[in-house]
Each structure stands twice: as structure tokens, then as C-alpha cells.
Scaffold this active site. Sequence first.
Site, PDB file in Angstrom:
ATOM      1  N   ASP A  14      29.418 -22.435  20.465  1.00 30.13           N
ATOM      2  CA  ASP A  14      30.708 -21.855  20.865  1.00 30.13           C
ATOM      3  C   ASP A  14      31.869 -22.830  20.705  1.00 30.13           C
ATOM      4  O   ASP A  14      32.603 -23.104  21.661  1.00 30.13           O
ATOM      5  CB  ASP A  14      30.642 -21.379  22.324  1.00 30.13           C
ATOM      6  CG  ASP A  14      29.428 -20.513  22.608  1.00 30.13           C
ATOM      7  OD1 ASP A  14      29.076 -19.692  21.748  1.00 30.13           O
ATOM      8  OD2 ASP A  14      28.827 -20.667  23.688  1.00 30.13           O
ATOM      9  N   GLU A 187      33.573 -10.384  21.988  1.00 31.05           N
ATOM     10  CA  GLU A 187      33.702 -11.517  22.910  1.00 31.05           C
ATOM     11  C   GLU A 187      34.362 -12.679  22.176  1.00 31.05           C
ATOM     12  O   GLU A 187      34.780 -12.556  21.037  1.00 31.05           O
ATOM     13  CB  GLU A 187      32.320 -11.918  23.442  1.00 31.05           C
ATOM     14  CG  GLU A 187      31.335 -12.283  22.346  1.00 31.05           C
ATOM     15  CD  GLU A 187      29.935 -12.572  22.860  1.00 31.05           C
ATOM     16  OE1 GLU A 187      29.773 -12.835  24.057  1.00 31.05           O
ATOM     17  OE2 GLU A 187      29.001 -12.544  22.040  1.00 31.05           O
TER      18      GLU A 187
END
Length: 539
Positions: A14, A187
Site C-alpha cells: 500500500d 478503496e
Amino acid sequence: MQIENPVLTGFNADPSIIRVEDTYYIANSTFEWFPGVQIHESTDLVHWQLIGHPLSTTTLLDMKGNKDSGGIWAPDLSYADGKFWLVYTDVKITEGAFKDATNYLTTAKDIRGPWTDPIKLNGVGFDASLFHDDDGKKYLVQMEWDHREYRHPFNGIKLTEYSAEEARLLPETGRIIYHGTDVKLVEGPHIYKLFGYYYLFCAEGGTLFSHQEVVARSKTLFGPYETQPGEVFLTAFDAPENYLQKNGHGALVETPAGDWYFAHLTGRPWHHDTESSHDPRGWCTLGRETAIQKVTWDKDNWPHIVGGKQGSRFVDAPKDAVSQVYPLTYDEKDDFDVASLNINFNTLRVPFDEKMGSLSANPGHLRLIGKGSLANEHELSLVARRWQAFHFEAETAVKYEPTTFQQMAGLVNYYNSQHWSMIHVTWNEINGRVIEVTQNDCGNLTSFLKEEAISVPDSAEYVYFKVRVEKSHYVYAYSFDGENWQDIKPKLDAKILSDDYVVQSYGGFFTGAFVGMASVDYSGYDLPADFDYFAYKEK
């Protein structure tokens, strides 16, 4: 000069990338590992150095009792008003209908800290980022979670204004600005203002092999947003032979010369000789890593990955890059002769402190005080570092005098509380002090030696342990003098230490394999183990 992907090997998921003057920074998720958030720096996008972990105190991060793969999800790093802004999420519930996730904000004038005490933002959803508009206003961008069983849990991307003067969100301004595509699971949002548009970059499709990154844009901040026409911005879903898989979830950065790059999550699966490369798609024991792709803009100002949407292993570096090769941040052999743990070491959920151990109680040793079992989510004495190569050796030596089978200390390969293995010194009723190898697979424990556990001679002050990792499997070995080694069967299947294996049986899991040292004393007598050194050498 070329970028070779992944640029951050091992569990570095991420990525949030920014540039401040001539230096690039990447912040990565750390989940239940402490301290929270890894930050690397670079001047050329090629060479990177780990420089710190902002969430290094329990004031900033209290994860005791957090579930596996809870904790820090998708931090966001930005720079504005002369300081660094870090938004992070601490996820307390990972399974079932709910995701109890609290978002926080901390700032620092220097990337190395100190970082301010956290400001609690909200619990609307995870993957929050902070957008600094050019009029000085700030907005929190995040996915919104919906627990209702008759709705999709990923409800869309929500935008909420943040008042820096009041140090709080203005919830009355919150609106869903984008619902994503039919792939769903939208997301990881980031907003950029470019070419007269607000660009919204989002991840979709979950974080396994169906992962992707999509782009939408709008003339106004609150939308409506139009999804980029044509093929998706980034995915390897339809390219199973590509070197990089799971591509998605990332952030955009501009070089001083005006070139664009996209840092993103990726994975490198391997297969057993008996397996198809398509099904199962593979096992990513190194976890989700960070790669960087070059980006170009078409005549309509839509972005595209240079070399194709599947992502490339080798990418041209910025023409204006100032090359800097950093020294290793760890010695191949750590003799524990300094007052603090090496920056590459982590603990689970809680910090390394006097309750867990000491680097001064026995000089030149790491003392770990026996606590809970390796299945414990509250108190566990384990110090470990990431697997960062498919082939490596790790080695340690332990001085330990157990008096019950409930006491164990040794070398560990760990994924989560239900998936790990350990070669350790313990005790049994037949031979007293012995060596055993255990494995926990989906919560099912196997002791491989049992009544044939190897007796430790009374004359052996230290017991030496080694693991040899060869991509698809690994083997433990022991020695009583550090020179003559004996392998212990069996070869252990490395896939058990991967997201891809764990997710087959339950939940979604997001970390990677670690190797390190542990001391267990669930009898409650806090028996210490002294580790003389730890060596990690990639092949």
C-alpha cells in the site's frame, strides 16, 4: 539508469509516495507489526533506504489485542504548509460484518520526527488520505464501510472537509463522490489536481490477483466523477505470466523535470513444480511489495502506464535523477552490541520494552523474556524481520534453561498467529533439555520430533539454529558449536507463510513472512532466553 521492480522487496504494501524538493518518500502499511508505518527515502526512484517508523510509541499506536492483519492499513503521507502529514488507520475488527477502524492524523516538520500526538478523525472507513487543495482547504478521502448484509460493504469513496484550525473533520460536509466500477471493492483513494481536473485514483477488485487501479476525474471536487474510458489504468489480472502480479493500490508522483511515476502494490508468486502457473495463481511468501511504473498522459489528459497496464519489471528512471546508493541498514550479523534494535526488526502489536526484553541485561545479547505462545495476540516476546528474498539463510544462538515443556525459545518463521514454524529449545520428561521443531498450520499444531526430540548436552552453553529458505520450502538445522550443522527433516512448505494460502481457509490477510527470535513461557514464570546474535544473508 533503470528502476528494477519491486523497489521495496518483502512485505511493503500500500505505498503512498511524495516528493519534497529533490527527495522522494514512500510510506507503507505495517498491519499488526510494531512500530507502525515504514518510511523509505530515495533521490532517484531506483535506490531506497529505510529511514524510520513514525508510529513508535503507544501514544501514537496502541495495538495490544489487535487481530491478525489488523492494525495499520494503508497510511497516507503528504507534504503541505511546511510539514509532513501522515494519516493512518488502526483496524480493530477484521472478520465479519464490521470493520472497526479509527483514522488518525499526525504531523512532523522533519520526516524523521518527532511526530505530534495523534488527532482522532473518524471511523467511517479505512484507506484514508488527505487532499490539500490549492485554495488552502483540506479534505479527507476514504472508502466508506457498510455493515448491512443487503448492501455491498465497500459503499464508495467519501470526501469530508478537514478544519486545520479546529483540528477536526466537518462531518456535515461528507459526501460519497465515487462508487467505482462493476469490479467493486473500491478503496485506496488519492486525489490530485491536474490539467484543470480533480483526478481520483482508486484500487478495486480486492488485493489478490484480481487487483487493479482505476482513474476517474471531475471538473469539481465533489463530482460527478467520470471513469477513464478504455482499458483499466493498471492490472495484471489478465496477464498471469507477468513478472509482477496483484498490481494496484498506489499513488502518483511528479519529478522535478515534469515526468510522472506511479508507486503501487505488487506481488511475485512462485509455484511448486507440480502446479499450474494459472491455477493456483501462486504463493507470494514475500508478501505484497512496492513497484514503480512510469506514467504518460494522452492528448485528452488521461494517464497510462508506459509499457502496458500489466506493469513492467524494468522501468526507465527519471532523466534528472540524482543517483545515490545507500549502505545497507543492517549487518549480515547483528551481535546486539548497541543500545537499540536494528531498524529492520519489528515486534508484534506492542513495542520492545523492559516487559519484553533487554539489550543490556546480558551485554552483547538480546534477552527475550518468556511470555505468551506464538498464538497470543496480547503478550508475545518475538523480534523478527521481513523475508526480503526468495533464497536466504538466517541464524542465531540461544542460551536457555527450560524446566517445563511450556517454555520454548528459538528461531521462528512467522506469518500470523495461526501460521508459523519454530525450531526451539524446550524440555520434556524423557531427556530434559531438548530441541523440537513445531509448525502451526491453520491453527493445527504439529510437533515433528516428539519422543525423538534431540537431547541437548549439559556442556552446551549455547544451542545454534539456522534456517535455509529456498523459495518453495525451507529447512531447519542445529549445531552445538556453531560449526558442525545437522539438518532436521522435514522440508517445510513455504506457501503456508503466504496471504494466498491463508485466505483459502478464512478471511483476508495482508502481511508477509518474517524470520526472527522468540521466547515463550506460557507457564507464567517469565523465563528469559539470551540470544547471542542474529544473522540474515540473502543468496
